[in-house]
Design a protein around this motif. Structure first.
Motif, short mmCIF file in Angstrom:
data_model
loop_
_atom_site.label_atom_id
_atom_site.label_comp_id
_atom_site.label_asym_id
_atom_site.label_seq_id
_atom_site.Cartn_x
_atom_site.Cartn_y
_atom_site.Cartn_z
N HIS A 43 78.33 140.36 52.83
CA HIS A 43 77.67 139.49 51.33
C HIS A 43 77.86 138.49 52.27
CE1 HIS A 43 80.33 141.97 48.06
NE2 HIS A 43 80.51 141.96 49.39
N PHE A 44 76.50 137.64 52.03
CA PHE A 44 76.24 136.11 52.47
C PHE A 44 76.29 134.73 51.98
CE2 PHE A 44 73.57 139.70 54.28
CZ PHE A 44 73.72 139.83 55.66
N ALA A 45 76.19 134.06 52.25
CA ALA A 45 76.66 132.65 51.51
C ALA A 45 75.97 132.54 49.87
CB ALA A 45 77.21 131.44 52.36
N SER A 46 74.93 133.13 50.20
CA SER A 46 73.65 132.15 49.51
C SER A 46 73.26 133.82 48.54
CB SER A 46 72.28 132.19 49.87
OG SER A 46 71.26 131.75 48.51
N SER A 47 73.56 133.46 47.54
CA SER A 47 73.24 134.62 45.93
C SER A 47 72.01 135.04 46.17
CB SER A 47 73.81 134.12 44.49
OG SER A 47 72.79 133.14 44.70
N LYS A 48 71.55 134.65 46.77
CA LYS A 48 69.90 134.64 46.79
C LYS A 48 69.43 135.88 47.71
CE LYS A 48 68.22 130.17 44.99
NZ LYS A 48 67.93 129.15 45.64
N LEU A 49 70.26 136.18 48.34
CA LEU A 49 70.29 136.94 49.31
C LEU A 49 70.97 138.10 49.07
CD1 LEU A 49 71.02 134.90 52.49
CD2 LEU A 49 69.14 135.94 52.09
N PRO A 50 70.60 139.54 49.14
CA PRO A 50 71.15 140.83 48.68
C PRO A 50 71.90 141.61 49.56
CG PRO A 50 69.13 140.69 50.35
CD PRO A 50 69.40 139.49 50.59
N GLU A 51 72.74 141.60 49.30
CA GLU A 51 74.10 142.61 48.91
C GLU A 51 73.40 143.82 50.46
OE1 GLU A 51 77.01 143.66 46.49
OE2 GLU A 51 76.98 141.47 46.24
N ILE A 52 73.90 144.10 51.62
CA ILE A 52 73.99 145.33 52.42
C ILE A 52 75.02 146.20 52.46
CG2 ILE A 52 73.83 145.82 54.59
CD1 ILE A 52 71.82 143.47 55.26
N THR A 53 74.96 147.40 52.17
CA THR A 53 76.05 148.34 51.55
C THR A 53 75.05 149.49 53.64
OG1 THR A 53 75.47 148.77 49.56
CG2 THR A 53 76.29 150.40 50.71
N LEU A 54 76.82 149.33 54.22
CA LEU A 54 76.10 150.05 55.42
C LEU A 54 77.26 151.55 55.08
CD1 LEU A 54 79.06 146.90 57.45
CD2 LEU A 54 76.30 148.10 57.28
N GLY A 55 76.52 152.11 56.23
CA GLY A 55 76.76 153.44 56.28
C GLY A 55 78.51 153.88 56.81
N GLN A 56 78.90 152.77 57.18
CA GLN A 56 80.20 152.77 57.51
C GLN A 56 81.87 152.81 57.00
OE1 GLN A 56 79.75 151.13 62.09
NE2 GLN A 56 77.53 149.94 61.23
N GLN A 57 82.58 153.20 57.10
CA GLN A 57 83.75 152.60 56.61
C GLN A 57 84.43 152.06 56.66
OE1 GLN A 57 85.37 154.37 54.07
NE2 GLN A 57 83.97 156.27 53.69
N VAL A 58 85.37 150.56 55.73
CA VAL A 58 85.84 149.42 56.09
C VAL A 58 87.00 149.75 55.41
CG1 VAL A 58 85.69 147.16 55.83
CG2 VAL A 58 83.57 148.23 56.13
N TYR A 59 88.56 149.12 56.38
CA TYR A 59 89.89 150.11 55.80
C TYR A 59 89.92 147.96 55.89
CZ TYR A 59 88.47 154.39 57.82
OH TYR A 59 87.93 155.00 58.12
N GLY A 60 91.24 148.31 54.38
CA GLY A 60 91.93 146.94 54.46
C GLY A 60 91.12 146.27 53.11
N ASN A 61 91.03 144.86 53.63
CA ASN A 61 90.83 143.85 52.33
C ASN A 61 89.05 143.79 53.02
OD1 ASN A 61 92.49 144.02 50.61
ND2 ASN A 61 93.24 141.73 51.63
N GLY A 62 88.89 143.88 54.54
CA GLY A 62 88.00 143.45 54.70
C GLY A 62 87.64 142.20 56.11
N LEU A 63 86.66 141.99 56.01
CA LEU A 63 86.05 141.40 57.36
C LEU A 63 85.86 139.33 56.92
CD1 LEU A 63 85.67 144.17 59.95
CD2 LEU A 63 87.53 142.69 59.92
N ILE A 64 85.75 138.86 57.82
CA ILE A 64 85.12 137.42 57.73
C ILE A 64 83.96 137.92 59.14
CG2 ILE A 64 84.65 135.29 57.69
CD1 ILE A 64 87.58 135.35 56.36
N ILE A 65 82.79 137.52 59.05
CA ILE A 65 82.17 137.06 60.40
C ILE A 65 81.33 135.90 60.37
CG2 ILE A 65 79.96 137.78 61.79
CD1 ILE A 65 79.61 141.07 60.21
N TYR A 66 82.11 135.28 61.49
CA TYR A 66 81.18 133.76 62.09
C TYR A 66 80.18 134.26 63.01
CZ TYR A 66 81.01 129.13 62.83
OH TYR A 66 80.55 127.72 63.26
N ARG A 67 79.14 133.38 63.21
CA ARG A 67 77.76 133.38 63.83
C ARG A 67 78.11 132.15 64.26
NH1 ARG A 67 71.91 135.93 63.63
NH2 ARG A 67 71.77 136.23 65.72
N ILE A 68 78.76 132.26 65.80
CA ILE A 68 79.03 130.67 65.93
C ILE A 68 77.55 130.15 66.84
CG2 ILE A 68 80.44 129.81 68.94
CD1 ILE A 68 82.23 131.65 68.00
#
Length: 169
Positions: free
Chosen positions: A70-95
């Motif tokens: 999920h991206f900050a802008s609601s105008k951007l599409p959600e991307i479904t991965l073909g990979q399992q994610v466990y727990g609550n999930g992750l936050i990715i920050y591009r430094i």
């Protein structure tokens, strides 16, 4: 008689020390995020192409356990991965263009018992816990800025190879 008194006092001191040390360790247990397997590979040109410098995205599991970006802008599409994610999930920050920080989306306050997933604010840089109202500053190493949480968000190892971001623990 002095020898017995000395050993009694010494034994009493060690008993108090052990009890105090055990209690202080137990007090900190509630802040540790439970272990979940993290082993993702994201393509920088497809999966993360919408993520700009100093921006965040989240990856949360869908009903089948596959990750959705999920991206900050609601105008951007959600991307479904073909990979399992466990727990609550992750936050990715591009430094920077080729530098990322990845954090668990679980609040660190009473994480073993509450296991609350953070909610992103309007900036997507200071997520808030709906359970305890703790807030974390993602650009500042995900440190808590308000609320009862004392520990920063749990971070994961990242590296880039062949234009792919690897996230592992």
């Amino acid at each position: 008689m002095k020898t017995i008194n000395y050993y009694s006092k010494l034994g009493f001191f060690f008993l108090i020390f052990i009890i105090t040390a055990t209690e202080s360790c137990n007090d900190n247990d509630h802040d540790y995020v439970p272990y979940v397997t993290v082993n993702l590979v994201l393509d920088l040109q497809t999966d993360l192409s919408y993520l700009g410098v100093s921006e965040t995205a989240t990856i949360t599991p869908n009903e089948q356990g596959f990750g959705i970006i999920h991206f900050a802008s609601s105008k951007l599409p959600e991307i479904t991965l073909g990979q399992q994610v466990y727990g609550n999930g992750l936050i990715i920050y591009r430094i920077d263009l080729n530098e990322f920080a990845v954090y668990d989306i679980t609040c660190t306050y009473r994480a073993n018992t509450d296991y609350c997933a953070l909610e992103m604010d309007e900036t997507w840089l200071v997520p808030k816990c709906p359970c305890c109202d703790s807030e974390f500053n993602i650009p500042l190493d995900a440190t808590p800025v308000s609320g009862p949480a004392a520990l920063p968000l749990k971070s994961y190892n990242t590296f880039i190879r062949n234009n792919q971001l690897y996230i592992k623990n």
